[in-house]
Write a protein that holds these residues in place. Structure first.
Motif, PDB file in Angstrom:
ATOM      1  N   ALA A 125      41.785 114.722  69.432  1.00 47.94           N
ATOM      2  CA  ALA A 125      40.608 114.033  69.816  1.00 47.94           C
ATOM      3  C   ALA A 125      40.996 112.995  70.887  1.00 47.94           C
ATOM      4  O   ALA A 125      40.153 112.957  71.800  1.00 47.94           O
ATOM      5  N   GLU A 126      42.157 112.237  70.939  1.00 49.29           N
ATOM      6  CA  GLU A 126      42.333 111.513  71.979  1.00 49.29           C
ATOM      7  C   GLU A 126      42.522 111.941  73.175  1.00 49.29           C
ATOM      8  O   GLU A 126      42.321 111.414  74.291  1.00 49.29           O
ATOM      9  N   LEU A 127      43.052 112.983  73.044  1.00 53.47           N
ATOM     10  CA  LEU A 127      43.528 113.826  74.315  1.00 53.47           C
ATOM     11  C   LEU A 127      42.346 114.353  75.124  1.00 53.47           C
ATOM     12  O   LEU A 127      42.259 114.036  76.085  1.00 53.47           O
ATOM     13  N   ALA A 128      41.534 115.068  74.220  1.00 52.85           N
ATOM     14  CA  ALA A 128      40.102 115.474  74.731  1.00 52.85           C
ATOM     15  C   ALA A 128      39.438 114.208  75.368  1.00 52.85           C
ATOM     16  O   ALA A 128      38.806 114.489  76.571  1.00 52.85           O
ATOM     17  N   PHE A 129      39.185 113.313  74.600  1.00 54.29           N
ATOM     18  CA  PHE A 129      38.351 112.057  74.972  1.00 54.29           C
ATOM     19  C   PHE A 129      38.773 111.546  76.378  1.00 54.29           C
ATOM     20  O   PHE A 129      38.049 110.985  77.339  1.00 54.29           O
ATOM     21  N   ALA A 130      40.198 111.304  76.307  1.00 52.83           N
ATOM     22  CA  ALA A 130      40.624 110.716  77.719  1.00 52.83           C
ATOM     23  C   ALA A 130      40.707 111.796  78.733  1.00 52.83           C
ATOM     24  O   ALA A 130      40.442 111.160  80.078  1.00 52.83           O
ATOM     25  N   THR A 131      40.886 113.108  78.588  1.00 47.76           N
ATOM     26  CA  THR A 131      40.539 113.850  79.501  1.00 47.76           C
ATOM     27  C   THR A 131      39.258 114.230  80.190  1.00 47.76           C
ATOM     28  O   THR A 131      38.920 113.977  81.412  1.00 47.76           O
ATOM     29  N   ILE A 132      38.233 113.953  79.265  1.00 48.74           N
ATOM     30  CA  ILE A 132      36.815 113.803  79.722  1.00 48.74           C
ATOM     31  C   ILE A 132      36.602 112.487  80.465  1.00 48.74           C
ATOM     32  O   ILE A 132      35.915 112.811  81.697  1.00 48.74           O
ATOM     33  N   THR A 133      37.027 111.341  79.927  1.00 54.34           N
ATOM     34  CA  THR A 133      36.963 110.223  80.743  1.00 54.34           C
ATOM     35  C   THR A 133      37.658 110.121  81.966  1.00 54.34           C
ATOM     36  O   THR A 133      36.857 109.582  83.096  1.00 54.34           O
ATOM     37  N   ALA A 134      38.568 110.810  82.276  1.00 54.61           N
ATOM     38  CA  ALA A 134      39.484 110.702  83.388  1.00 54.61           C
ATOM     39  C   ALA A 134      38.819 111.529  84.426  1.00 54.61           C
ATOM     40  O   ALA A 134      38.554 111.251  85.614  1.00 54.61           O
ATOM     41  N   ALA A 135      38.188 112.675  83.909  1.00 52.53           N
ATOM     42  CA  ALA A 135      37.343 113.760  84.845  1.00 52.53           C
ATOM     43  C   ALA A 135      36.129 113.058  85.418  1.00 52.53           C
ATOM     44  O   ALA A 135      35.962 113.120  86.626  1.00 52.53           O
ATOM     45  N   LEU A 136      35.330 112.460  84.482  1.00 54.37           N
ATOM     46  CA  LEU A 136      34.087 111.665  84.772  1.00 54.37           C
ATOM     47  C   LEU A 136      34.333 110.688  85.942  1.00 54.37           C
ATOM     48  O   LEU A 136      33.794 110.672  86.792  1.00 54.37           O
ATOM     49  N   THR A 137      35.463 109.909  85.526  1.00 52.87           N
ATOM     50  CA  THR A 137      35.673 108.606  86.405  1.00 52.87           C
ATOM     51  C   THR A 137      36.449 109.382  87.705  1.00 52.87           C
ATOM     52  O   THR A 137      36.208 108.488  88.807  1.00 52.87           O
TER      53      THR A 137
END
Length: 171
Positions: A14-26
Motif C-alpha cells: 500500500a505504501e508503494l502504491a500510494f507513493a507511486t500515485i502521489t509521485a505521478a500526480l505531482t
C-alpha cells in the motif's frame, strides 16, 4: 508471527502504491510548470522527494523478514514527512477547490484540476497513515520479541540482550 509478516507486506504494498500515485500526480504538475521558479514549486519538489524516498524504502523493506520490523523509527520519520507533505499540499490548495475531503460534484472528464489535486492530497494522507501503522506494528513486534527473549534467557544469566555478542545472537 506469520500474520504480522503478512500484514507488514500488505502495508508495504500500500505504501508503494500510494507513493507511486502521489509521485505521478505531482510529477505531471511539475512537468507542466517547468521553467518557473523552483522556490514557487518547493512544496511539490518536497512531495516528490518524499514520494521517491518512500518508493525506494517500500521496495527494499517489502520482503517479509523479521529484520524489517526494526526499522520502525524510519517508518515513523517517513510518516511525519508525509504528514508535512499533506499539510503543504492542503495549504497550497487553500480552499480553491472546496473542502479537501469533499468528493461530491467531481467530474472526472472535466477540464478542472480539482479532482487531481484532491486525489494527490488523499493519497499523500493515506501514505502517511500506512507508514504510521507500519511504525506502530514495528514497535509492537520489537516490544513483544524483547519481552519474549527476556523471559527465556538461560539460567545464570542476566535477562536481556546485553549479555550476548552480536555474532551469537538467537535472532
Amino acid at each position: 508471527m506469520l500474520l504480522a509478516d503478512l500484514f507488514s507486506m500488505l502495508l508495504r504494498l500500500a505504501e508503494l502504491a500510494f507513493a507511486t500515485i502521489t509521485a505521478a500526480l505531482t510529477g505531471v504538475y511539475l512537468h507542466a510548470v517547468r521553467g518557473s521558479s523552483s522556490w514557487d514549486q518547493a512544496r511539490f519538489i518536497y512531495t516528490e522527494v518524499v514520494a521517491g524516498l518512500s518508493i525506494l524504502l517500500a521496495i527494499i523493506w517489502l520482503f517479509p523478514f523479521s529484520g524489517s520490523f526494526i526499522h520502525w523509527p524510519v517508518d515513523f520519520i517517513i510518516s511525519v514527512l508525509w504528514f508535512v507533505a499533506f499539510g503543504l499540499l492542503v495549504n497550497w490548495l487553500h480552499g480553491s477547490c472546496g473542502y479537501v475531503f469533499d468528493w461530491t460534484g467531481i467530474d472526472i472528464n472535466s477540464n478542472d484540476n480539482c479532482p487531481e489535486w484532491k486525489a494527490n492530497i488523499a493519497f499523500s494522507f493515506l501514505s502517511a497513515i500506512c507508514w504510521l501503522v507500519s511504525a506502530l506494528l514495528g514497535i509492537y513486534w520489537v516490544h513483544r520479541h524483547r519481552t519474549t527473549y527476556a523471559n527465556t534467557a538461560p539460567a545464570g544469566t542476566t535477562k536481556g540482550y546485553h549479555n550476548r555478542r552480536w555474532y551469537r545472537s538467537r535472532y
